[in-house]
Design an enzyme around this catalytic site. Sequence first.
Site, mmCIF file in Angstrom:
data_model
loop_
_atom_site.group_PDB
_atom_site.id
_atom_site.type_symbol
_atom_site.label_atom_id
_atom_site.label_comp_id
_atom_site.label_asym_id
_atom_site.label_seq_id
_atom_site.Cartn_x
_atom_site.Cartn_y
_atom_site.Cartn_z
ATOM 1 N N GLY A 87 0.844 -1.189 0.000
ATOM 2 C CA GLY A 87 0.000 0.000 0.000
ATOM 3 C C GLY A 87 0.874 1.230 0.000
ATOM 4 N N GLN A 95 3.273 9.918 1.075
ATOM 5 C CA GLN A 95 4.543 9.204 1.166
ATOM 6 C C GLN A 95 5.466 9.530 -0.007
ATOM 7 O OE1 GLN A 95 2.568 5.204 2.196
ATOM 8 N NE2 GLN A 95 4.588 5.112 3.179
ATOM 9 N N CYS A 132 6.414 -0.053 7.266
ATOM 10 C CA CYS A 132 6.013 1.102 6.474
ATOM 11 C C CYS A 132 7.126 1.460 5.504
ATOM 12 C CB CYS A 132 5.716 2.284 7.403
ATOM 13 S SG CYS A 132 5.189 3.771 6.556
ATOM 14 N N LEU A 133 6.760 1.803 4.285
ATOM 15 C CA LEU A 133 7.757 2.193 3.293
ATOM 16 C C LEU A 133 8.464 3.484 3.683
ATOM 17 C CD1 LEU A 133 5.774 1.347 0.036
ATOM 18 C CD2 LEU A 133 7.526 -0.029 1.195
ATOM 19 N N HIS A 159 -3.896 1.408 7.954
ATOM 20 C CA HIS A 159 -2.560 2.004 7.869
ATOM 21 C C HIS A 159 -2.544 3.155 6.862
ATOM 22 C CE1 HIS A 159 1.977 1.511 7.824
ATOM 23 N NE2 HIS A 159 1.786 2.160 6.689
ATOM 24 N N GLU A 160 -3.115 2.935 5.679
ATOM 25 C CA GLU A 160 -3.108 3.973 4.642
ATOM 26 C C GLU A 160 -3.998 5.151 5.022
ATOM 27 O OE1 GLU A 160 -0.704 3.775 2.668
ATOM 28 O OE2 GLU A 160 -0.296 1.659 3.001
ATOM 29 N N HIS A 164 -2.083 7.360 7.328
ATOM 30 C CA HIS A 164 -1.145 8.226 6.605
ATOM 31 C C HIS A 164 -1.833 9.508 6.143
ATOM 32 C CE1 HIS A 164 2.740 6.351 6.226
ATOM 33 N NE2 HIS A 164 2.230 5.207 5.809
#
Length: 184
Positions: free
Chosen positions: A56, A61, A104-105, A146-147, A150
Amino acid sequence: MRTRSIPGSSGRVRPMRLLGDPTLHAPCEEVTDFGPALARLVEDMFATMYAARGVGLAANQIGVAQRVFVYDCPDDEDVRHLGHVVNPRLVAVDGEVLRGPEGCLSLPGIEAGTPRHDEAVVEGVTLDGEPCRISGTGFFARCLQHECDHLDGGLYIDHLTGLRRRRALRAAARAPWAGRTAAE
């Protein structure tokens, strides 16, 4: 025979914003322009997510403070969920709260047991402005939550407390990328 292209195949990989970047810590703006720039953004987001080997990715991000995320994520039954959501809102969470591994990226290489509900529902619209509703369970529910976090200016580490939080923050401070805000 495939009638449409693979998501991200015409996109370009954009630099990832990392822990500490102000874009990650501020709520994103609603999308109001549903033109070609939005379609390009979604393509770039898929390309970036795949290049980083994520499941995702939220627009902030990659430094775009708009309410958009993409996903290509399995649930706990290995059913693949692939798509995007514009102006998403987490409208329901249910089921048990489970502590599971989450990364997380924007914090590459750092993972921690994070509490999340086992069921989640997100409502938003597509690139064309058509209403959509996405329901997820298990790992996919974790991804949806999670997204959405963000896009509200939050990170998974905000859900951590005590020793788990201290360990994650210590690992971030020692990470090779510490102090950088975007991939170089």
